[in-house]
Design a protein around this motif. Structure first.
Motif: not given
Ligand code: NAD
Ligand code: KPL
Length: 302
Positions: A211-213, A229-232, A236-238
């Motif tokens: 949701c935040l992303c 914004a691309e692949d944010l 984040v998970l990485q």
């Protein structure tokens, strides 16, 4: 001459590497008491791969009269504008200020406080922490991007950074880099504080992260930084996986009762959303919960 304000983690990391490369460095300390204890310590110590090296770098107080042509501003975002206001009478016309602050907002405050100077923004993935007064551990090698949204021409002193072994690149879109880092920090840091967990602990909250992303992507697009914004969400998970065992910087600040840079991270994102009349309920709720969490611990909201 490199004037370096702030003998904290990043200030020490930069000052010692510049000095070690034979470049002229002057440290600027808050007042005479701090200068006296610095002189007693004999210099700045950098600890790299468990090796300690002390560098007897010259220092002066903020009230010294020597004119400043190039300033490395290495304080927290919330201290930046006040420090530059104090130094303004010493800044020559056309002086350059290199801003190491994380987040957004402090850069504009500094530019307003020193209209005679060129402000160069930095975004860094290097990591350092203070082990004792004037002793800093170089904890994570990384990279620093530098740029000036008002003048795309790189400064000649990038050669000094190369000589000093400071890995860097000149960025033609430093604002997008700063926004991307801000978005990563907004997705990760506040949740680690509220869930009181290491970065890796957030893998238990995939729906909250998603949701935040998605709201952060909306904000970045609306603010004209679609490249940030691309692949944010993947990024984040990485970052969470790569730093799973670490506590985020905001978690460390809050748990040690230190002021956080919330106003320049999540606070800045929420104000930008408001300016663009964007309703981002998860981000706004996160901000409200973080403010009340910090407030309950006596920590400021700005
Ligand atoms: P820090 O708290 O270790 O150091 C800041 C120093 O500035 C302190 O010594 C403080 O006394 C000094 N200072 C503040 N106001 C002053 C003034 N008016 N005159 C003289 N000295 C003054 O902070 P840090 O960790 O080096 O962080 C600096 C900025 O870099 C922050 O915005 C942070 O988010 C960012 N950053 C830090 C790291 C890191 O690994 N430490 C990494 C990336 C980005
Ligand atoms: O920058 C960070 C921080 O802790 O401030 C990371 C590790 C990316 C988490 O947001």
């Amino acid at each position: 001459m490199w004037h370096v304000l702030g003998a904290g983690s990043l200030g020490t990391l930069w000052a010692t590497r510049l000095f070690r490369a034979g470049l002229p460095v002057q440290l600027i300390l808050r007042d005479q008491t701090r200068l006296t204890s610095y002189l007693q310590s004999g210099g700045l110590t950098l600890i790299e791969q468990a090796q300690k090296q002390k560098f007897p770098i010259s220092a002066q107080t903020i009230g010294h009269l020597q004119p400043i042509e190039r300033l490395l501003l290495a304080c927290k975002a919330y201290d930046a504008a006040e420090a530059v206001t104090q130094l303004a009478p010493r800044l020559v016309n056309g002086a350059e200020i290199l801003l190491l602050q994380n987040g957004l907002g402090s850069q504009d405050e500094v530019a307003r406080a020193a209209p005679q100077a060129r402000c160069i923004f930095a975004s860094s993935t290097e990591g350092a922490f203070r082990q004792a007064d004037f002793q800093v551990v170089f904890a994570g090698h990384g990279h620093t991007w530098l740029g000036d949204p008002l003048d795309l021409q790189p400064p000649a002193w990038l050669e000094d950074l190369r000589q000093a072994g400071i890995a860097h690149d000149w960025s033609l879109d430093i604002l997008s880099r700063l926004w991307r880092k801000l978005a990563l920090n907004c997705a990760i840091n506040p949740l680690t504080v509220l869930h009181d967990c290491r970065n890796g602990g957030l893998l238990e909250y995939p729906a909250q992260l998603a949701c935040l992303c998605s709201e952060l992507i909306e904000l970045l697009n609306r603010c004209g930084h679609s490249s940030a914004a691309e692949d944010l969400q993947d990024d984040v998970l990485q970052v969470i996986q790569a730093t799973a065992a670490n506590f985020s910087s905001m978690h460390q600040d809050a748990s040690q009762g230190r002021r956080t840079e919330i106003a320049y991270l999540l606070g800045y994102a929420c104000s930008a959303a408001q300016r663009h009349q964007l309703v981002l309920p998860h981000l706004q709720d996160l901000h409200a919960r973080l403010l009340s969490h910090l407030g309950a611990r006596g920590l400021p909201s700005h």
